[in-house]
Design a protein around this motif. Structure first.
Motif, PDB file in Angstrom:
ATOM      1  N   GLY A   1       2.432  30.017   5.677  1.00 47.89           N
ATOM      2  CA  GLY A   1       1.042  30.319   5.331  1.00 47.89           C
ATOM      3  C   GLY A   1       0.534  29.467   4.191  1.00 47.89           C
ATOM      4  N   ALA A   2       1.432  29.092   3.279  1.00 52.15           N
ATOM      5  CA  ALA A   2       1.037  28.265   2.140  1.00 52.15           C
ATOM      6  C   ALA A   2       1.021  26.782   2.490  1.00 52.15           C
ATOM      7  CB  ALA A   2       1.989  28.505   0.972  1.00 52.15           C
ATOM      8  N   GLY A   3       1.408  26.471   3.712  1.00 48.58           N
ATOM      9  CA  GLY A   3       1.409  25.070   4.119  1.00 48.58           C
ATOM     10  C   GLY A   3       2.547  24.274   3.524  1.00 48.58           C
ATOM     11  N   LEU A   4       3.659  24.940   3.229  1.00 48.54           N
ATOM     12  CA  LEU A   4       4.792  24.258   2.619  1.00 48.54           C
ATOM     13  C   LEU A   4       5.759  23.771   3.691  1.00 48.54           C
ATOM     14  CD1 LEU A   4       5.607  26.691  -0.332  1.00 48.54           C
ATOM     15  CD2 LEU A   4       4.399  24.509  -0.463  1.00 48.54           C
ATOM     16  N   GLY A   5       6.335  22.612   3.428  1.00 52.32           N
ATOM     17  CA  GLY A   5       7.421  22.155   4.274  1.00 52.32           C
ATOM     18  C   GLY A   5       8.730  22.733   3.755  1.00 52.32           C
ATOM     19  N   THR A   6       9.706  22.852   4.624  1.00 54.65           N
ATOM     20  CA  THR A   6      11.034  23.315   4.204  1.00 54.65           C
ATOM     21  C   THR A   6      12.072  22.307   4.672  1.00 54.65           C
ATOM     22  OG1 THR A   6      11.345  24.629   6.221  1.00 54.65           O
ATOM     23  CG2 THR A   6      10.367  25.736   4.312  1.00 54.65           C
ATOM     24  N   TRP A   7      13.172  22.215   3.922  1.00 51.03           N
ATOM     25  CA  TRP A   7      14.246  21.295   4.297  1.00 51.03           C
ATOM     26  C   TRP A   7      15.594  21.931   4.003  1.00 51.03           C
ATOM     27  CZ3 TRP A   7      17.348  19.637   0.188  1.00 51.03           C
ATOM     28  CH2 TRP A   7      16.819  19.818  -1.103  1.00 51.03           C
ATOM     29  N   HIS A   8      16.581  21.475   4.742  1.00 49.87           N
ATOM     30  CA  HIS A   8      17.926  22.016   4.606  1.00 49.87           C
ATOM     31  C   HIS A   8      18.903  20.878   4.826  1.00 49.87           C
ATOM     32  CE1 HIS A   8      21.699  23.858   6.037  1.00 49.87           C
ATOM     33  NE2 HIS A   8      21.378  24.862   5.241  1.00 49.87           N
ATOM     34  N   TRP A   9      19.885  20.787   3.915  1.00 47.91           N
ATOM     35  CA  TRP A   9      20.871  19.696   3.996  1.00 47.91           C
ATOM     36  C   TRP A   9      22.272  20.289   3.994  1.00 47.91           C
ATOM     37  CZ3 TRP A   9      22.580  16.447  -0.769  1.00 47.91           C
ATOM     38  CH2 TRP A   9      23.512  15.471  -0.387  1.00 47.91           C
ATOM     39  N   ASP A  10      23.006  20.021   5.074  1.00 46.42           N
ATOM     40  CA  ASP A  10      24.416  20.382   5.135  1.00 46.42           C
ATOM     41  C   ASP A  10      25.179  19.243   4.473  1.00 46.42           C
ATOM     42  OD1 ASP A  10      27.169  20.578   5.994  1.00 46.42           O
ATOM     43  OD2 ASP A  10      26.493  22.052   7.467  1.00 46.42           O
ATOM     44  N   VAL A  11      25.626  19.501   3.244  1.00 50.28           N
ATOM     45  CA  VAL A  11      26.231  18.433   2.450  1.00 50.28           C
ATOM     46  C   VAL A  11      27.480  17.883   3.127  1.00 50.28           C
ATOM     47  CG1 VAL A  11      27.217  17.857   0.197  1.00 50.28           C
ATOM     48  CG2 VAL A  11      25.284  19.449   0.349  1.00 50.28           C
ATOM     49  N   THR A  12      28.274  18.763   3.727  1.00 47.80           N
ATOM     50  CA  THR A  12      29.543  18.333   4.318  1.00 47.80           C
ATOM     51  C   THR A  12      29.323  17.379   5.485  1.00 47.80           C
ATOM     52  OG1 THR A  12      30.546  20.435   3.676  1.00 47.80           O
ATOM     53  CG2 THR A  12      31.704  19.119   5.331  1.00 47.80           C
ATOM     54  N   SER A  13      28.431  17.746   6.377  1.00 45.17           N
ATOM     55  CA  SER A  13      28.196  16.917   7.563  1.00 45.17           C
ATOM     56  C   SER A  13      27.112  15.876   7.357  1.00 45.17           C
ATOM     57  CB  SER A  13      27.824  17.811   8.748  1.00 45.17           C
ATOM     58  OG  SER A  13      26.546  18.408   8.528  1.00 45.17           O
ATOM     59  N   GLY A  14      26.249  16.083   6.351  1.00 46.47           N
ATOM     60  CA  GLY A  14      25.133  15.168   6.123  1.00 46.47           C
ATOM     61  C   GLY A  14      23.919  15.468   6.968  1.00 46.47           C
ATOM     62  N   ALA A  15      23.989  16.515   7.793  1.00 44.04           N
ATOM     63  CA  ALA A  15      22.875  16.832   8.685  1.00 44.04           C
ATOM     64  C   ALA A  15      21.688  17.378   7.900  1.00 44.04           C
ATOM     65  CB  ALA A  15      23.322  17.854   9.721  1.00 44.04           C
ATOM     66  N   MET A  16      20.491  16.955   8.311  1.00 53.71           N
ATOM     67  CA  MET A  16      19.245  17.408   7.696  1.00 53.71           C
ATOM     68  C   MET A  16      18.443  18.215   8.702  1.00 53.71           C
ATOM     69  SD  MET A  16      19.064  16.240   4.531  1.00 53.71           S
ATOM     70  CE  MET A  16      17.336  16.522   4.214  1.00 53.71           C
ATOM     71  N   GLN A  17      17.729  19.210   8.188  1.00 50.11           N
ATOM     72  CA  GLN A  17      16.796  19.969   9.006  1.00 50.11           C
ATOM     73  C   GLN A  17      15.487  20.094   8.223  1.00 50.11           C
ATOM     74  OE1 GLN A  17      18.360  23.765  10.249  1.00 50.11           O
ATOM     75  NE2 GLN A  17      20.422  22.929  10.617  1.00 50.11           N
ATOM     76  N   CYS A  18      14.388  20.181   8.942  1.00 47.67           N
ATOM     77  CA  CYS A  18      13.096  20.424   8.286  1.00 47.67           C
ATOM     78  C   CYS A  18      12.189  21.156   9.254  1.00 47.67           C
ATOM     79  CB  CYS A  18      12.442  19.121   7.820  1.00 47.67           C
ATOM     80  SG  CYS A  18      11.882  18.042   9.157  1.00 47.67           S
ATOM     81  N   ASN A  19      11.171  21.814   8.710  1.00 53.37           N
ATOM     82  CA  ASN A  19      10.245  22.511   9.598  1.00 53.37           C
ATOM     83  C   ASN A  19       9.158  21.561  10.079  1.00 53.37           C
ATOM     84  OD1 ASN A  19       8.637  22.242   7.335  1.00 53.37           O
ATOM     85  ND2 ASN A  19       8.090  24.403   7.164  1.00 53.37           N
ATOM     86  N   ASP A  20       8.354  22.061  11.010  1.00 52.67           N
ATOM     87  CA  ASP A  20       7.311  21.223  11.603  1.00 52.67           C
ATOM     88  C   ASP A  20       6.309  20.741  10.553  1.00 52.67           C
ATOM     89  OD1 ASP A  20       8.514  21.612  14.016  1.00 52.67           O
ATOM     90  OD2 ASP A  20       7.120  23.173  14.705  1.00 52.67           O
ATOM     91  N   ARG A  21       6.045  21.603   9.569  1.00 53.32           N
ATOM     92  CA  ARG A  21       5.040  21.246   8.564  1.00 53.32           C
ATOM     93  C   ARG A  21       5.439  19.988   7.803  1.00 53.32           C
ATOM     94  NH1 ARG A  21      -0.307  22.348   7.452  1.00 53.32           N
ATOM     95  NH2 ARG A  21      -0.709  21.783   5.283  1.00 53.32           N
ATOM     96  N   LEU A  22       6.691  19.921   7.371  1.00 50.72           N
ATOM     97  CA  LEU A  22       7.143  18.749   6.619  1.00 50.72           C
ATOM     98  C   LEU A  22       7.136  17.511   7.500  1.00 50.72           C
ATOM     99  CD1 LEU A  22       8.253  17.355   4.164  1.00 50.72           C
ATOM    100  CD2 LEU A  22      10.523  18.257   4.708  1.00 50.72           C
ATOM    101  N   ARG A  23       7.583  17.653   8.739  1.00 53.06           N
ATOM    102  CA  ARG A  23       7.605  16.514   9.646  1.00 53.06           C
ATOM    103  C   ARG A  23       6.192  15.992   9.899  1.00 53.06           C
ATOM    104  NH1 ARG A  23       9.763  18.853  13.477  1.00 53.06           N
ATOM    105  NH2 ARG A  23       7.901  19.104  14.769  1.00 53.06           N
ATOM    106  N   GLU A  24       5.225  16.920  10.063  1.00 55.57           N
ATOM    107  CA  GLU A  24       3.840  16.509  10.293  1.00 55.57           C
ATOM    108  C   GLU A  24       3.254  15.829   9.058  1.00 55.57           C
ATOM    109  OE1 GLU A  24       2.030  20.153  11.328  1.00 55.57           O
ATOM    110  OE2 GLU A  24       2.967  20.268  13.324  1.00 55.57           O
ATOM    111  N   THR A  25       3.628  16.336   7.887  1.00 55.97           N
ATOM    112  CA  THR A  25       3.151  15.708   6.651  1.00 55.97           C
ATOM    113  C   THR A  25       3.599  14.255   6.584  1.00 55.97           C
ATOM    114  OG1 THR A  25       3.173  17.801   5.454  1.00 55.97           O
ATOM    115  CG2 THR A  25       3.246  15.795   4.125  1.00 55.97           C
ATOM    116  N   MET A  26       4.819  14.010   7.059  1.00 54.12           N
ATOM    117  CA  MET A  26       5.357  12.653   7.036  1.00 54.12           C
ATOM    118  C   MET A  26       4.880  11.823   8.228  1.00 54.12           C
ATOM    119  SD  MET A  26       9.161  13.863   5.816  1.00 54.12           S
ATOM    120  CE  MET A  26       9.945  12.270   5.854  1.00 54.12           C
ATOM    121  N   GLY A  27       4.160  12.478   9.145  1.00 57.99           N
ATOM    122  CA  GLY A  27       3.535  11.750  10.252  1.00 57.99           C
ATOM    123  C   GLY A  27       4.408  11.538  11.465  1.00 57.99           C
TER     124      GLY A  27
END
Length: 709
Positions: free
Chosen positions: A149-175
């Motif tokens: 609702g606040a228009g925030l992006g979210t991200w998650h990093w699995d340090v061990t594997s290096g895998a990244m996750q993000c929500n649609d909002r952050l991805r759209e912000t980055m285009g």
């Protein structure tokens, strides 16, 4: 132990039995579900919390392979498969899994399954501890809704594997669209601006080492379109291993592009003049400070500061309006920039750099850097005067506004930027005083002149309070018969230490420091009061008149007309007994002043045009001015007998005035020959040392009495 617990093995000699017994004593009091199993994975003990959360009784649990219990209670086959793989490899695993409660409702738990080893390092059993995450998950869902609702992006990093996750909002912000972004930490790092990458990595490592170090940073990310955008990342380590190693990081991201753009605009605004877009005073002072420092460090380095003020700019504002004045300032700035452009043949300034700034009002300053000598500064100043004096076309108006320039060069530069600017300002005022549209090189002796002027200003302020100022009166006579017709009131100053101070000295100071209005008011009130009390005033026919000069400051005071009316009423004078004198330049150039003059004429007070021929008007516009008298300036009268040119001008002025029904007065008559000539040319009245010098009130009364008045 409670009766419902299964008895632990009785091999008291066994270290495993002792360990399990101790674990059971602790675990029994825990609110977390706990399960103990032997090396063969058979459950040997569960606590009451395990029974309550899974619905399996102690009897159902003990003796079972714990994998069977997990399989029966887990609603997440994939997660269960991960546990089976870990157990088969003899290693522990900690994962969130979904489970089915006894009521059938889905719940979430963090399951931590770890192997136990004896002193020899041989696998001796397993311990499973679960944490109910259902409420936490619910709170996370609420938080997710709030974040979305606040228009925030979210991200998650699995340090061990290096895998990244993000929500649609952050991805759209980055285009980016789904699948267009690499979802590993190394791939994300390639999107970070090179200048921001190392600071970002350092901040991440600091948070991984200690959770007390905040991770909050705005960095530039390459947008899918190729441009750089600003995103603020906030995050923290959310899961650590037993040894403290960071396992997972997560956080939110906020698009701060608009904020950064605003910050940039504010930084630019703090350094730029909003009207002309030139650098402002703070930028200029910094540049001068750098030049001063460079001069100390590099022998032979030279610079110059050119301080310019535009002559009669105030009249443009007053007569044509502030919008035209603003447009003129923009035109001046454009002309400055064009003229000082490197390689410009007009200024010939390609050998040195410059900074052109507007520091306020109609004041512009140019810093010439690394010049060869004072001559360079003089050449630039001379050419700028020529360029800036050319007419400006502002809409339908053609405006002429020349520049007066003060120059400070390295040879006389002070030790700080403010003082350098002050000295250039002093030289500029000297240029104005000595003729305008010219430049003056600063010399240290000018500071003493300024100090003397400041001291005179301070003394003048005290003079008003301590009654050192007084009014004298110079008689006017009828040139045809020599009869006394009136007086002109003139201000004088008797200083206790300086003695008599000439008006030529203190009037310009009063105009510069804003005291001229107060002085003018003093003369008006004092002269009216004194004149009304003179014994000859009420009995002379025709009535004699009192002439009082008005300054520009008085003419701009909204209450001037009321002040004049009050001065007449308070002293019992008629409007016909008062004449107010204004200079030709004031009357002819200012629409607001013309309005005030018309209001004074409505009172019945006469107006006299002083110093005619020395200002901006001409005979052709004399009929437009609301005046009753024209005064021929003393500079014309003094040369009338020897200069045909001046005599013709006087004669033309008198004839025009007569045609318009205006009276005429000749100033500065000092000889009988001048008096006869003025009378022959048709001038009505005269004043000057031939008749009398300005007199104090008692001396004037004696002078009138001696003439039979």
């Amino acid at each position: 132990m409670p009766d419902h617990n299964a008895p632990l093995p009785t091999e008291s000699e066994s270290s495993l039995a002792l360990r399990l017994q101790r674990l059971a004593m602790v675990a029994e009091r825990s609110s977390n579900p706990v399960l103990l199993a032997d090396a063969d994975r058979k459950v040997v003990w569960v606590n009451q919390a395990f029974v309550a959360s899974t619905g399996f009784t102690v009897q159902e649990s003990v003796g079972q392979i714990f994998g069977v219990l997990l399989a029966r209670g887990s609603a997440d086959p994939a997660a269960f498969g991960q546990f089976q793989e870990a157990v088969s490899q003899g290693r522990g695993l900690k994962r969130e899994i979904s489970i089915r409660a006894t009521t059938g409702e889905p719940r979430w738990a963090l399951v931590d399954l770890q192997p136990m080893h004896d002193d020899a390092g041989v696998l001796s059993g397993w311990v499973l501890v679960a944490t109910d995450l259902t409420d936490v998950r619910a709170q996370q869902q609420l938080l997710t809704l709030a974040v979305d609702g606040a228009g925030l992006g979210t991200w998650h990093w699995d340090v061990t594997s290096g895998a990244m996750q993000c929500n649609d909002r952050l991805r759209e912000t980055m285009g980016y669209q789904k699948g267009q972004m690499g979802m590993t930490a190394s791939e994300w790092n390639t999107l970070i601006h090179p200048d921001d990458l190392q600071p970002w990595l350092a901040a991440v490592m600091a948070q991984m080492r200690s959770s007390e170090v905040a991770l909050r940073m705005s960095i530039r990310i390459r947008h899918a379109a190729g441009r750089w955008i600003w995103i603020m990342f906030v995050g923290a380590v959310v899961d650590r291993a037993v040894d403290g190693r960071a396992l997972r990081m997560a956080g939110v991201a906020l698009d701060v592009q608009a904020q950064k753009a605003m910050e940039h605009e504010l930084r630019v605004a703090a350094r730029t003049d909003g009207l002309t877009q030139l650098p402002n005073r703070s930028v200029l002072l910094h540049a001068i400070e750098q030049a001063i420092a460079r001069g100390r460090a590099q022998p032979g380095y030279q610079f110059a500061v050119l301080f310019m003020d535009f002559d009669r700019f105030k009249q443009v504002n007053d007569t044509l309006g502030h919008s035209v004045g603003d447009a003129l300032l923009r035109e001046i700035a454009d002309r400055l920039q064009e003229s000082l452009r490197p390689g410009d043949s007009l200024i010939q300034s390609s050998d040195f750099a410059h900074v052109a700034a507007r520091i306020g009002g109609d004041e512009f300053v140019v810093l010439l850097d690394n010049i060869r000598g004072d001559l360079d500064a003089e050449i630039v100043a001379g050419r700028l005067i020529d360029v800036l004096s050319l007419p400006y076309t502002i809409g339908t108006h053609k405006v002429v506004s020349s520049a007066s320039i003060g120059i400070v060069t390295s040879s006389h530069a002070a030790d700080d930027a403010d003082s350098v600017l002050r000295d250039a300002d002093i030289a500029m005022y000297e240029a104005k005083r000595t003729g305008r549209a010219r430049y003056v090189m600063f010399e240290p002796s000018m500071r003493q002149q300024v100090r003397a002027s400041v001291a005179l200003e301070n003394d003048l302020r005290l003079a008003l309070e301590q009654q050192e100022l007084f009014v004298v009166y110079q008689p006017l006579v009828n040139l045809a018969n020599g009869a006394f017709t009136g007086v002109e009131a003139l201000l004088r100053w008797r200083h206790p230490m300086r003695g008599m101070v000439s008006p030529v000295e203190f009037i310009p100071v009063a105009e510069a420091c804003g005291l001229i209005g107060a002085l003018g008011q003093f003369v008006l009130q004092t002269a009216c009061h004194t004149f009304a009390s003179m014994p000859f005033v009420p009995r002379m026919e025709p009535p004699v008149t009192l002439a009082v000069n008005l300054s520009r400051a008085q003419l701009r005071q909204p209450g001037l007309v009321d002040d004049v009316r009050d001065a007449l009423r308070a002293n019992g004078l008629s409007a016909q007994q008062l004449v107010l004198e204004v200079t030709e330049s004031l009357a002819a150039q200012d629409a607001a002043v013309l309005g005030t003059l018309h209001a004074i004429r409505v009172l019945g007070v006469a107006l006299s045009l002083d110093d005619f021929g020395t200002g901006y008007s001409s005979l052709s516009c004399l009929h437009e001015l609301p005046v009753n008298f024209v005064k021929v300036d003393r500079s014309f009268v003094s040369q009338a007998q020897t200069s045909a040119y001046h005599r013709v001008l006087i004669e033309a002025t008198i004839r025009m005035a007569q045609t318009l029904g205006l009276g005429t007065v000749a100033e500065g008559i000092e000889t009988e020959g001048q008096a006869r000539l003025m009378a022959e040319l048709g001038c009505d009245k005269g004043q000057g040392y031939l008749y009398s010098k300005p007199l104090e009130a008692h001396a004037l009364v004696d002078w009138v009495r001696e003439r039979g008045g």
